[in-house]
Design a protein around this motif. Structure first.
Motif, mmCIF file in Angstrom:
data_model
loop_
_atom_site.group_PDB
_atom_site.id
_atom_site.type_symbol
_atom_site.label_atom_id
_atom_site.label_comp_id
_atom_site.label_asym_id
_atom_site.label_seq_id
_atom_site.Cartn_x
_atom_site.Cartn_y
_atom_site.Cartn_z
ATOM 1 N N GLN A 97 54.153 62.649 75.465
ATOM 2 C CA GLN A 97 54.030 61.871 74.234
ATOM 3 C C GLN A 97 54.069 60.362 74.471
ATOM 4 O OE1 GLN A 97 56.689 63.089 71.086
ATOM 5 N NE2 GLN A 97 56.491 65.248 71.640
ATOM 6 N N GLU A 103 50.535 59.572 63.216
ATOM 7 C CA GLU A 103 50.381 60.909 62.634
ATOM 8 C C GLU A 103 49.757 61.879 63.622
ATOM 9 O OE1 GLU A 103 51.424 63.214 59.596
ATOM 10 O OE2 GLU A 103 51.710 61.058 59.594
ATOM 11 N N ASP A 104 48.813 61.405 64.420
ATOM 12 C CA ASP A 104 48.134 62.248 65.394
ATOM 13 C C ASP A 104 49.132 62.829 66.405
ATOM 14 O OD1 ASP A 104 45.878 63.415 66.672
ATOM 15 O OD2 ASP A 104 45.982 61.823 68.181
ATOM 16 N N ARG A 106 52.329 63.652 66.008
ATOM 17 C CA ARG A 106 53.120 64.770 65.457
ATOM 18 C C ARG A 106 52.323 66.065 65.474
ATOM 19 N NH1 ARG A 106 55.802 60.972 61.684
ATOM 20 N NH2 ARG A 106 53.967 61.165 60.384
ATOM 21 N N GLU A 107 51.054 65.978 65.153
ATOM 22 C CA GLU A 107 50.216 67.189 65.150
ATOM 23 C C GLU A 107 49.933 67.671 66.570
ATOM 24 O OE1 GLU A 107 46.671 67.032 62.800
ATOM 25 O OE2 GLU A 107 47.700 65.984 61.174
ATOM 26 N N ARG A 108 49.594 66.757 67.459
ATOM 27 C CA ARG A 108 49.249 67.120 68.833
ATOM 28 C C ARG A 108 50.411 67.735 69.593
ATOM 29 N NH1 ARG A 108 46.612 62.122 71.725
ATOM 30 N NH2 ARG A 108 47.073 63.387 73.548
ATOM 31 N N ALA A 110 53.264 69.254 68.225
ATOM 32 C CA ALA A 110 54.111 70.109 67.386
ATOM 33 C C ALA A 110 54.591 71.343 68.137
ATOM 34 C CB ALA A 110 53.363 70.515 66.116
#
Length: 154
Positions: A97, A103-104, A106-108, A110
């Motif tokens: 990370q 926002e990208d 958090r999705e990538r 998760a």
């Protein structure tokens, strides 16, 4: 992962105390002499086992150490955890990370990465294996060693 030498000493002492249950408590100096260790060194290795309820320590001239539970109620994992602590060997720092934000990110990220998942599965298997083996199992595996120890301490 590398475990400290204290794990080996702790397990050997538990085995010895299992074989010598009827002679308990076994004085620290006798354990230290058998293993050719300084008493204070061995005492430091046994103290966490006493705190964990694996061993009991009896003070006084006729005191010493004994198993606090029956050998079939003490797992190898109990001893390892008492001496090395309960922390996992691999702790994922989520380095994938670094340099990614918003926002990208958090999705990538998760879902845990494959490395963390593989390490977790391996550690779980290792812990299960140690939890499935007891001091009594080790005693049964080496009855000749138990006879030598018992003979030496009689």
């Amino acid at each position: 992962m590398k475990m400290g030498e204290g794990v080996e000493w702790g397990l050997h002492c538990c085995l010895m105390l299992g074989w010598l249950q009827e002679k308990a408590p076994v004085p620290l100096h006798k354990l230290a002499t058998w293993f050719d260790l300084p008493q204070e060194y061995l005492k430091k290795r046994l103290q966490p086992l006493v705190r964990a309820g694996i061993l009991a320590s009896m003070p006084g001239a006729k005191g010493g150490y004994l198993l606090a539970r029956q050998p079939d109620r003490i797992t190898l994992m109990d001893v390892v955890t008492a001496l090395e602590g309960p922390l996992e060997a691999f702790r994922c720092a989520e380095i994938r990370q670094r340099g990614v934000s918003g926002e990208d990110a958090r999705e990538r990220f998760a879902v845990p990465c494959g490395i963390a998942t593989a390490m977790s599965r391996a550690e779980l298997a290792w812990r299960r294996e140690l939890a499935a083996q007891t001091i009594a199992d080790l005693m049964a595996h080496s009855p000749d060693a138990g006879s030598r120890i018992h003979h030496h301490f009689t």
